[in-house]
Design a protein around this motif. Structure first.
Motif: not given
Lengths: 107, 216
Positions: A10-20
């Motif tokens: 499914l479409p989804a946002g950026l993973v942003d591994p540093v924040k998460n």
């Protein structure tokens, strides 16, 4: 039909591994440990697939729960379903715990 | 289970449905439910305080450093590597790892193939080797996109895989867990197993990164 857990593709946002990224909190570790004990060979009170069945039954609410709150809700339902404790026992205990925690938080 | 549907705990989440940052304390709803369940389990003799403490300690000891030792051994010992690739569960037993009740499948990165691990349905992860999965692994964004646009997801980790390498995505499940065997960095021929282990990161064993190269 696609269940609420079925995110693949499914479409989804950026993973942003540093924040998460974070070390599990004490509370998360407690929930994690309770689950491991319930799943272990000594108790066998729950299995991963059972817990997932409960999480997936959340329907649209699945997305709203932080991860460990979802697991906690799932194992609570499983323990009720298996008669380890009753809804009445849980409600009573929870009321008592809540007053205690509120008193602690208010200091 | 329908009768339980009426008492969802009020999940702590922002208006857009994203979980709060988990370093915040849980809501009083969540904390009171966890405490009530825990105390009831103890009163009923299902678990003891000692067992709970033991389980927390045991989980804290399962860290990616253990996985790094296993990978470093595979880099220096071809027999071990073959065993790890063919019978993962048995191979890791010599490191004190018990994969039960799941199976371990180790996938090898090569010049032709880069492997990436995800669990689209939940958060299945080789916990016995790497510990508790990182928060992003359990979140919707990674779970959704890793199978559809793995190269974009990889680039968000700063990992660029050249177009001539195939990217293979492995979707874990309750019974089968994947671990990536990264490529041994060049320039490490005379390195000890211990030093090699320092180059193996958690992310390189999930496949969102490659092993650290000696020159950084």
């Amino acid at each position: 039909m696609r269940g609420p857990q079925d995110y693949g593709g499914l479409p989804a946002g950026l993973v942003d591994p540093v924040k998460n990224e974070h070390e599990p909190t004490h509370w998360e570790r407690r929930v994690d440990a309770i689950m491991l004990l319930l799943f272990d060979p000594k108790r066998r009170l729950a299995r991963v697939d059972e817990s997932r069945r409960m999480q997936e039954a959340l329907g649209d609410d699945y997305h709203k729960y932080p991860y460990y709150e979802r697991w906690l809700q799932a194992i609570t339902w499983l323990l009720l379903e298996k008669g380890v404790f009753t809804q009445e026992e849980l409600d009573k205990k929870r009321e008592e715990v809540r007053s205690r925690l509120e008193a602690e938080r208010n200091g | 289970m329908s009768e339980h549907h009426h008492d969802h705990l009020n999940a702590t989440h922002t208006h857009d449905g994203k979980p709060i940052q988990n370093d915040e304390p849980p809501s009083i709803e969540a904390e009171s439910l966890e405490t009530a369940v825990r105390e009831l389990l103890m009163e009923k003799g299902v678990i003891t305080a000692d067992e709970l403490r033991g389980a927390i300690e045991a989980q804290e000891q399962r860290r990616p450093e253990l996985g790094a030792k296993i990978i470093a051994r595979a880099w220096v010992d071809e027999d071990f590597k073959q065993k790890l690739l063919s019978h993962g569960d048995m191979a890791v037993r010599s490191f004190g790892v018990d994969m039960k009740p799941t199976e371990l499948c180790v996938v090898e990165n090569t010049e032709e193939v880069h492997n990436l691990v995800v669990c689209t349905l939940c958060s299945c992860y080789p916990r016995a080797i790497l510990g508790i999965p990182p928060a992003w692994y359990k979140r919707r964004d990674y779970r959704s996109r890793a199978v559809r646009e793995p190269r974009s997801v990889l680039s968000e980790f700063g990992t660029i895989i050249s177009e001539d390498r195939q990217v293979r995505v492995h979707d874990s499940n309750a019974d089968l867990r994947y671990l990536v065997l990264p490529i041994r960095p060049s320039g490490t021929d005379d390195w000890s197993e211990e030093d090699l282990a320092e180059l193996v990161t958690r992310d390189s064993m999930i496949g969102v990164a490659e092993a650290i190269t000696p020159d950084g």
